[in-house]
Design a protein around this motif. Structure first.
Motif, short mmCIF file in Angstrom:
data_model
loop_
_atom_site.label_atom_id
_atom_site.label_comp_id
_atom_site.label_asym_id
_atom_site.label_seq_id
_atom_site.Cartn_x
_atom_site.Cartn_y
_atom_site.Cartn_z
N THR A 59 35.88 26.98 27.84
CA THR A 59 35.88 27.64 26.90
C THR A 59 34.24 27.90 26.03
OG1 THR A 59 37.04 26.32 25.82
CG2 THR A 59 38.67 28.49 25.91
N THR A 63 32.22 34.28 25.40
CA THR A 63 32.32 34.50 24.56
C THR A 63 33.92 35.29 24.19
OG1 THR A 63 32.95 36.57 25.04
CG2 THR A 63 30.18 35.44 25.13
N GLU A 64 34.66 35.22 23.14
CA GLU A 64 35.66 35.70 22.30
C GLU A 64 36.39 36.66 23.27
OE1 GLU A 64 37.57 33.61 19.85
OE2 GLU A 64 36.04 32.78 20.41
N GLU A 65 35.21 37.89 23.36
CA GLU A 65 35.72 38.92 24.81
C GLU A 65 35.83 38.06 25.65
OE1 GLU A 65 34.35 42.87 26.26
OE2 GLU A 65 32.30 41.91 25.19
N LYS A 119 37.09 35.53 26.66
CA LYS A 119 38.44 33.84 26.75
C LYS A 119 39.40 35.43 27.01
CE LYS A 119 35.95 31.06 23.62
NZ LYS A 119 35.70 29.97 21.95
N GLU A 120 39.58 36.10 25.93
CA GLU A 120 40.25 36.95 26.11
C GLU A 120 40.74 37.80 27.00
OE1 GLU A 120 40.05 40.08 23.13
OE2 GLU A 120 39.55 38.89 20.40
N ASP A 152 41.37 27.24 16.78
CA ASP A 152 40.88 28.19 17.48
C ASP A 152 41.43 29.06 18.46
OD1 ASP A 152 40.56 28.54 14.49
OD2 ASP A 152 38.02 28.65 15.21
N ASP A 153 40.71 28.41 19.68
CA ASP A 153 41.09 28.53 20.84
C ASP A 153 42.31 28.78 21.58
OD1 ASP A 153 38.25 29.13 21.29
OD2 ASP A 153 37.78 27.34 22.49
N LEU A 193 44.10 32.09 20.00
CA LEU A 193 43.74 33.52 20.91
C LEU A 193 44.73 33.01 22.07
CD1 LEU A 193 40.24 33.93 21.38
CD2 LEU A 193 41.24 33.60 23.16
#
Length: 218
Positions: free
Chosen positions: A129, A133-135, A137-138, A166-167, A170
């Motif tokens: 992670t 990026t957040e994208e 990870k999703e 936070d991860d 998510l």
């Protein structure tokens, strides 16, 4: 949550490049004594550790570790070899470059190939992670779910940063119902361990929790 309950979720880990058999044996002894979920060790020690623990704890090992940029064929061979040697659980590292190139089919197909090589053993997919990026990870939550892996895992512990609350949040919001979560890297207190579990992690990759318990005299 009491100490024994936390320990049941710990993959007691030693993946140092300098790990010796004496150190691996000590990890195994601790895993058996403290009834951790597994011991997570280098592939070269799996057969010896499997014989040593004699069914008293699960043996986990790593594939494509820690960088993940091995070929798919190499990862499949590593997995087949680990299973043949007695590994009960497999933690594989994705090809982060493929993810960043948006080669999503290659990433998913590789996970599927390793899953097949696991022959029914538990498969955890390390997405590292700290590099994503957040994208991304999703997207990996989607891919791991589609590939039918058992777990999505935060980190190798070698990437410069480890698990974050936070991860795990998510992951919990984005993985399928059948995918569990493993937080790994930098888990250094019982309070952090309990919080990761409360947020939805099912496994914790760490060596420090057992050390804390041993220092407390339990």
């Amino acid at each position: 949550m009491n100490t024994e309950e936390i320990l049941k979720h710990v993959d007691h880990t030693l993946l140092s490049q300098t790990a010796t058999w004496d150190e691996i044996r000590a990890i195994c002894d601790d895993g058996v004594k403290y009834q951790t979920a597994s011991v997570c060790i280098p592939p070269s020690y799996v057969a010896q550790a499997k014989e040593y623990v004699n069914g008293k704890t699960a043996v986990c090992t790593v594939i494509g570790f820690p960088n993940g940029y091995n070929t798919t064929s190499a990862k499949v061979f590593e997995t087949e070899d680990a299973v043949k040697n007695g590994a009960d659980e497999i933690d594989m590292v994705i090809n982060v470059g493929w993810l960043k190139d948006k080669k999503y089919d290659l990433v998913e197909n590789e996970i599927r190939a390793v899953r097949a090589a696991c022959e029914g053993k538990i498969l955890k997919v390390i997405i590292e992670t700290c590099f994503l990026t957040e994208e991304e990870k999703e997207k990996m939550c989607e891919i791991v779910t589609s590939a039918k892996a058992d777990y999505i895992k935060t980190s190798t512990g070698f990437g410069g940063d480890g698990a974050t609350f936070d991860d795990v949040r998510l992951f919990k919001e984005n993985v399928g119902a059948d995918v569990k979560i493993k937080a790994a890297g930098g888990i250094s207190s019982m309070e952090d361990a309990e919080e990761f579990l409360r947020l939805g992690a099912d496994r914790l990759g760490t060596s420090r929790i057992v050390k804390i318990v041993k220092q407390s005299g339990v």
